[in-house]
Design an enzyme around this catalytic site. Sequence first.
Site, PDB file in Angstrom:
ATOM      1  N   ASP A 461      47.964  22.931  -3.538  1.00 22.08           N
ATOM      2  CA  ASP A 461      46.778  23.980  -3.830  1.00 22.08           C
ATOM      3  C   ASP A 461      46.762  24.279  -5.274  1.00 22.08           C
ATOM      4  O   ASP A 461      45.609  24.844  -5.722  1.00 22.08           O
ATOM      5  CB  ASP A 461      47.155  25.002  -2.852  1.00 22.08           C
ATOM      6  CG  ASP A 461      46.880  25.031  -1.587  1.00 22.08           C
ATOM      7  OD1 ASP A 461      47.066  23.938  -0.954  1.00 22.08           O
ATOM      8  OD2 ASP A 461      46.959  26.080  -0.820  1.00 22.08           O
ATOM      9  N   GLU A 530      41.076  18.306   1.949  1.00 26.44           N
ATOM     10  CA  GLU A 530      41.586  18.979   3.190  1.00 26.44           C
ATOM     11  C   GLU A 530      40.485  19.777   3.449  1.00 26.44           C
ATOM     12  O   GLU A 530      39.986  20.582   2.995  1.00 26.44           O
ATOM     13  CB  GLU A 530      42.855  19.631   3.056  1.00 26.44           C
ATOM     14  CG  GLU A 530      42.991  20.524   1.928  1.00 26.44           C
ATOM     15  CD  GLU A 530      44.346  21.367   2.149  1.00 26.44           C
ATOM     16  OE1 GLU A 530      45.376  20.658   1.814  1.00 26.44           O
ATOM     17  OE2 GLU A 530      44.418  22.373   2.364  1.00 26.44           O
TER      18      GLU A 530
END
Length: 905
Positions: A461, A530
Amino acid sequence: MAALAALAGASLACAAGTFTPTQVDGDAGSATAVGNWQIQSSAKAPQSGTEVSAAGFSTQGWYLVSGRATVMAGLLENGTYENVFYGDNLRAVEEPDSGSNRFVIPWWYRTEFAVGEGTPGIRTLLRINGVISSADVWLNGHLVAEQAAVAGAYPVHELDVTGWVHAGVNTLALRVRPADPRTSLSIGWVDWNPTPPDNNMGPWRGVDIVRTGPVEIRFPQVTSTLSLPDLARAALTVKVEARNLDASAHDATITGVVAGVSLRRTIHLAPGQTQSVAFSPESDPDLHLNHPRVWWPVGMGAQPLYRLQMSAAVDGGISGQASATFGIRSVSSHLTRQGYRQFVINGKPVLIRGAGWASDMFLRDNPKRMEAEFSYILNLGLNTIRSEGKLEDASFYDLADRDGIMILAGWECCDKWESAAKTGGAQWDAADERVAAASMASEARLLRNHPSVVGFLIGSDHAPPAAIARMYVDTLYAEDWPLPIIAAASDETTAETGPSGMKMPGPYTWVPPTYWYADKEGGAFGFNSEASAGASIPPLEDLTRMLSPQELEALWKYPQVRQYHASAAWSTFATLAPFDTALARRYGAPRSLADYVAKSQLENYDDARAQFEAFNAHMHAAKPSTGVIYWMLNNAWPSLHWHLYDYFLNPAGAYFGAKKANEPVHIQYSYDTRAITLANHTLTSEHGLRASIRLRNLDGSVPYERRLQDIDLAANGTRQLATLPALADVSPTYFIELELASANGEPVSRNVYWLSTQADALDWAHSNWYFTPVTRYADLTALQSLPAATSEVRATVRHEGAGDVATVTLTVPPSSRAVALFQHVSIRRSAGGELMLPILWSDNDVTLWPGESLTLTAQFATPGAAAPVVEVSGWNVPTRSGPVALESRTAASQEMKHRIRPDSS
């Protein structure tokens, strides 16, 4: 077929039985895995390591567990907790007598291994392949290493224990420290599922007993440089590390064979010296190969593998051995002019079509299940797996090498792994940095020979801070890492890697199919690392295996209720409200649990298909799509969220929608432009194709039909065939039926859509990181009014190898009153019996009109199944079942096998 046969009837590894010492192979260069352990909480075994690792120590009342069991996995093997995946039973995992948490204190792992008299000069090493979170190591009453030196989920530690090992039975004990992914570089699950009660503490990758002479060789590596674009030549470089474990100097002769080329080098090693030994085309000209066998991703070519064998000889005797399997291929990546990450394999740009991998929640080792999951990946037509931490051992990458599945590996998101990258996050100390560097080095050595691995993401992330990024990159280069290094799965940059070229704007919860065609947020442009439409509802019989009656009732009646099996309890995704709202608005409010599940399968199919198809359509657009990772492939436990197939390996709507979209040669509809497009994911051009396009009203009438012939389709490319016109005489809910055939009329692709004249509309201005609001929903409620349809079924099965192949023909007679929508075919072991799982279908969840017929095939294993039964259900087709007729093996069996898995090489 072998993978399916191996898994049928298998369970996760269990150490049931009587403890037996591991018998160690005494040959130099051997490695023997510890076969089992006995474990116990330090609260019940308060003795010192000197006592626990002494011969004769009583382990009465200890748990016997398998060689790679975490504490929780070991307790499950022993039946301490039952059915922890049902309802909220996992919440009750605590100390039975006091109610305290039994996992916040150390646990002992104790085992014994037997060593023969052996050859003089043979040394013994302990190779600990990662432990969560750390461990003190004791052998035969001696402290070998303290936990500060044996820490982290990923570092591999080799400890020379020759001085404490004796012939006969030896006792090894690990005092494993508690794990917490917020404070240690271990493994965490974020919002994937509940946190394992033990935080996965234990030697999860196992421990090996290594035997070597005075000179050990390890870390063999082969890198190849392939000539492009002709692929006619390859230059190999071979390296191995030699280290002298003795207090005396030694001359060692390093020999090897690779691709038929013999290698030989004599080196001198001072006491304790480590040296890298390299063989290159400059030193060994035969390492220039002509016409090498080139490894390709699935669907683009074959997956040949080569073998390297090396040994070290000291004073005329074998001292060490090492081997590696590798593939010859070229991998590179670059940023497109728009800044998107584009992977290139063997000179060919490739659209990454993958999904996110989830290990078992308790990190249990189950090779048979893993092999079956790889067969599903092939059957789905995917070409890539992304691992966000939870990195597997070599067997995972061996399967990927064999099957041509590319691997994008990388570190965990969130928790301690990314705390230093976040404002206010816990900063790393020197010990954390040492563990991280050792983790990177160990993973580089594990991954670098595998042709399936195409890159490493040093952040998920978030990209790591500058100093940590520099350490990762320097460590990778020190290990001769030959592949792309990417800053993060998100749109971030480091000085060492440059921009990631990836995006991570979601979505992670429900969006309509049209979302994926947009040129904003998570739409089909660039590389989306994702994303998916979130909830993925398992079939009804699986729901009853995982949810309590109260949870089942809430699932279809009360969308705002937080579902324990949707996500971590604290997570945004613990309710399915966006999905449930869309379901009710688009298909009609559910009238029962069965109705909810039926509508969910249509919704899941539609969205999974649209996500992959949009990236197909935009491969060569002005804002090109270069990659998409569906979040996720599988689950760590039975879940209502984020999977293409459920924990029970029961393929349903999302699976078959994704499979449809990822056909090697595919015909599809574009939600944004109404274009009919062809996609070719192979390196073979198609010629003379035939296409049929029909728009069908709800009553079956055909207001529009068009046939096209002599269609050419470039390799690795797309082509727009036509654009559906706007028609006045279309029912509010209608269908599009697309068919593609070869020049000789053989079916290539068939695709059916159910659509509304009222399109879904999105509120892009109010998008966030996981969701884009919907201001208007497509109205598909008229599907509820379809009359019952008639479908005839004919099924046969033949034995093939270790399993069976079934052929099922569905026919809707001309006299049927309506379309037979979304017919799902299952094979059971007997009437009313268990499903045949795992199973590989050529197609499923199919829609047919009166007068149409379609033949499906399936591969499955059948131990103990005397009379399989076929079962067919559908949206408006009554469920029925019947026996499968047995046929003899035919000469066409190999052809049928190819038809079942056309996407594998």
